[in-house]
Each structure stands twice: as C-alpha cells, then as structure tokens.
Design an enzyme around this catalytic site. Structure first.
Site, PDB file in Angstrom:
ATOM      1  N   HIS A 186       0.837  -1.206   0.000  1.00 16.90           N
ATOM      2  CA  HIS A 186       0.000   0.000   0.000  1.00 16.90           C
ATOM      3  C   HIS A 186       0.872   1.256   0.000  1.00 16.90           C
ATOM      4  O   HIS A 186       0.555   2.233  -0.664  1.00 16.90           O
ATOM      5  CB  HIS A 186      -0.909   0.024   1.238  1.00 16.90           C
ATOM      6  CG  HIS A 186      -1.907  -1.083   1.282  1.00 16.90           C
ATOM      7  ND1 HIS A 186      -1.840  -2.106   2.201  1.00 16.90           N
ATOM      8  CD2 HIS A 186      -2.991  -1.341   0.506  1.00 16.90           C
ATOM      9  CE1 HIS A 186      -2.857  -2.928   2.006  1.00 16.90           C
ATOM     10  NE2 HIS A 186      -3.559  -2.500   0.984  1.00 16.90           N
TER      11      HIS A 186
ATOM     12  N   ARG B  92      -3.548 -10.137   4.516  1.00 16.72           N
ATOM     13  CA  ARG B  92      -3.879 -11.431   5.132  1.00 16.72           C
ATOM     14  C   ARG B  92      -2.644 -12.152   5.664  1.00 16.72           C
ATOM     15  O   ARG B  92      -2.779 -13.082   6.458  1.00 16.72           O
ATOM     16  CB  ARG B  92      -4.621 -12.318   4.141  1.00 16.72           C
ATOM     17  CG  ARG B  92      -6.064 -11.888   3.907  1.00 16.72           C
ATOM     18  CD  ARG B  92      -6.806 -12.911   3.082  1.00 16.72           C
ATOM     19  NE  ARG B  92      -8.243 -12.671   3.031  1.00 16.72           N
ATOM     20  CZ  ARG B  92      -8.865 -12.013   2.052  1.00 16.72           C
ATOM     21  NH1 ARG B  92      -8.163 -11.514   1.061  1.00 16.72           N
ATOM     22  NH2 ARG B  92     -10.157 -11.847   2.089  1.00 16.72           N
TER      23      ARG B  92
END
Ligand code: PAF
Length: 282
Positions: free
Chosen positions: A37, A187
C-alpha cells in the site's frame, strides 16, 4: 491530514477541491496497510497533487464462509502510515454509510470476473466492482492506483472503467515482495510461519515458469507442467489454478506470445494464496 467518514462530507470536499491543487489520486484499500500500500500511495504522491486513501473492509466482497469478521483491522497503525506518507485525505466510511438498509444495487462485470478467482469466489468481484464504483463516484479521482498482486481485480476494474465510460486512469503498480519473493498482503498477518514457508512455493513456481519462457518455451502446457512440478502439490498444499493466460483477456493460452500473465492460486492448511507474474514475449 483530513479524515472524512460520511458521503455528504466527502461530496462537499470534492466540490470544493481546488483544481489548482492538481489532480486527485485514489488508493482504495481495506486497511491493514503494508509495504504494498505504501508503494501505491508513493506512486500517487509522485503523480497527483492530492492523494486520497480509502479504508473500508467491504463486506460485499466476502463470501459467506470467508474471513470478513477475522479480516485484520488496525486503524491507528493505518492512520499513522497515511500520515507518514503525506496523504491528504482518508475516507473512512462505516458499512452502514456505504450500504444503508435499503441498498439494492450491484455492479457486475461479465466474463472477465467469472473465471479464475471468480470460479472460487463467485460473488467476490461484484462486491469489488460495486464498492469501487461507489468510491470512484464519491471521490471522483483523476487516477486510481491498484497493485499487481490482485491482477485479475485490476483487469476487472479496468474493464468496469472502460464499459461505464468512467473518466479516470487506472495505474497498475508492481507487487511488493519480501526478500525471498513472498508477496505482501494484509492477510499475511494471520498466516503462520509454516504456512508461509509452504506458500512461498507458489512464487517459486511462477518464477520457474517465467524462467522457462525466458529460456524459449512457447508451449503453455510445458510451462504449466514445470510450475506444477516446482509446487509439488501434496504436503497439505492444493492448487486451485496455475495457468498461462493472455494478460488482457485472462483467457488460458496454448501457444505463448505477446504479454502473458502466469496466474496462480493455492490453498495451504485452509488459507488461500494468490500470486502472478507478467512476462512480455518479444
Ligand atoms: O484490493 C482491495 O483492497 C479491495 O479489493 C478494494 C479494491 C479496496 C475494494 O474493496
């Protein structure tokens, strides 16, 4: 850094946005921000005057047996990351804000969203395209930045933008990996070391496929056989798919040419991992 939680406040912000402050870049996320990100935000920062990050764990893109409740959430860390990366605005809606009780519309892309991930997660992409359409309508960005890790998601969103004549440019940014090649993902926070070690074989298989193509192999079945061999299915590891596809249509290829994407998804002890590599053949 401004934080906006309601659609009304976001609309007001959008209307008042001064074009002299340059273009608007959107990085849509589900939070649990990591190096991947950060790379998207940095790309947006370099190319846009105003950078917006949306943080929203979208219930619509999780299947009934999937990990919506368990999905990692770490708001204070996410906001600190956005501050560090000089983000201008964080859009942080609640589920009821984007999906009020009488919400009843979905946006669905056709064939492209039905294969590969679509076969294993039948309602996933329509959840993604519905929320992305809403985010794009609210933020009205000039550009949106997506990671290659979710390559099919990128293809589906690019198709959505084209089909609905949305006025923005979608930029694909390379997957960020750990030193051993393991792709970063939110995750990964609930993956055990053993699972990670086994799942690393997916990247190694894709890398072996890429190497075979670089070595001159043009038959998809041979490249796929090589990848499966590296992955060595067994040992609690199951392959959902591991294929050579056309990078645009995502159709499986028999003869490799043009831009090819090697797409893979495996399951290790109940956790699903996806990854891909793009290979350009001259
Ligand atoms: O890639 C993600 O994190 C999500 O699918 C997205 C694009 C933010 C939509 O919820």
């Amino acid at each position: 850094m401004r934080i906006i939680r309601t659609t009304q406040a976001l609309r007001t912000w959008q209307r008042r946005h001064d074009p002299l402050r340059g273009s608007i870049g959107l990085v849509p996320t589900m939070g649990a921000l990591h190096g991947g990100h950060r790379a998207l935000i940095r790309h947006a920062r370099r190319t846009c005057g105003t950078v917006v990050v949306s943080i929203f764990v979208n219930p619509l893109q999780f299947g009934p047996a999937e990990d919506y409740r368990r999905y990692p959430r770490d708001l204070s860390r996410d906001l600190a990351c956005c501050r560090e990366e000089n983000v201008d605005l964080v859009f942080l809606p609640k589920a009821e804000t984007l999906y009020p009780h009488d919400f009843q519309t979905t946006v669905a892309v056709g064939a492209l969203s039905q294969r590969w991930e679509g076969e294993h997660r039948p309602t996933h992409f329509q959840g993604v395209t519905t929320v992305v359409t809403k985010l794009l309508n609210l933020v009205r960005p000039d550009r949106a930045f997506l990671g290659q890790k979710d390559y099919q998601q990128y293809c589906v969103i690019r198709q959505l933008v084209k089909d609905l004549d949305l006025d923005l440019r979608i930029t694909l940014c390379p997957t960020v990996r750990d030193a051993d090649g393991f792709a970063l993902s939110s995750r990964n926070r609930y993956v055990t070391n053993t699972q990670r070690q086994r799942a690393l074989a997916l990247y190694q298989a894709l890398a072996a496929g890429k190497q075979a193509i670089a070595g001159g192999t043009r038959r998809a079945d041979l490249v796929e056989k090589k990848m499966v061999k590296v992955l060595d299915a067994g040992h609690g590891l199951a392959i959902d798919y591991l294929r050579c596809c056309d990078a645009r249509s995502l159709e499986p290829l028999t003869r490799l040419r043009g831009t090819v994407v090697l797409l893979g998804a495996i399951r290790v002890g109940g956790v699903r991992f996806i990854d891909n590599l793009i290979v350009r053949i001259r």
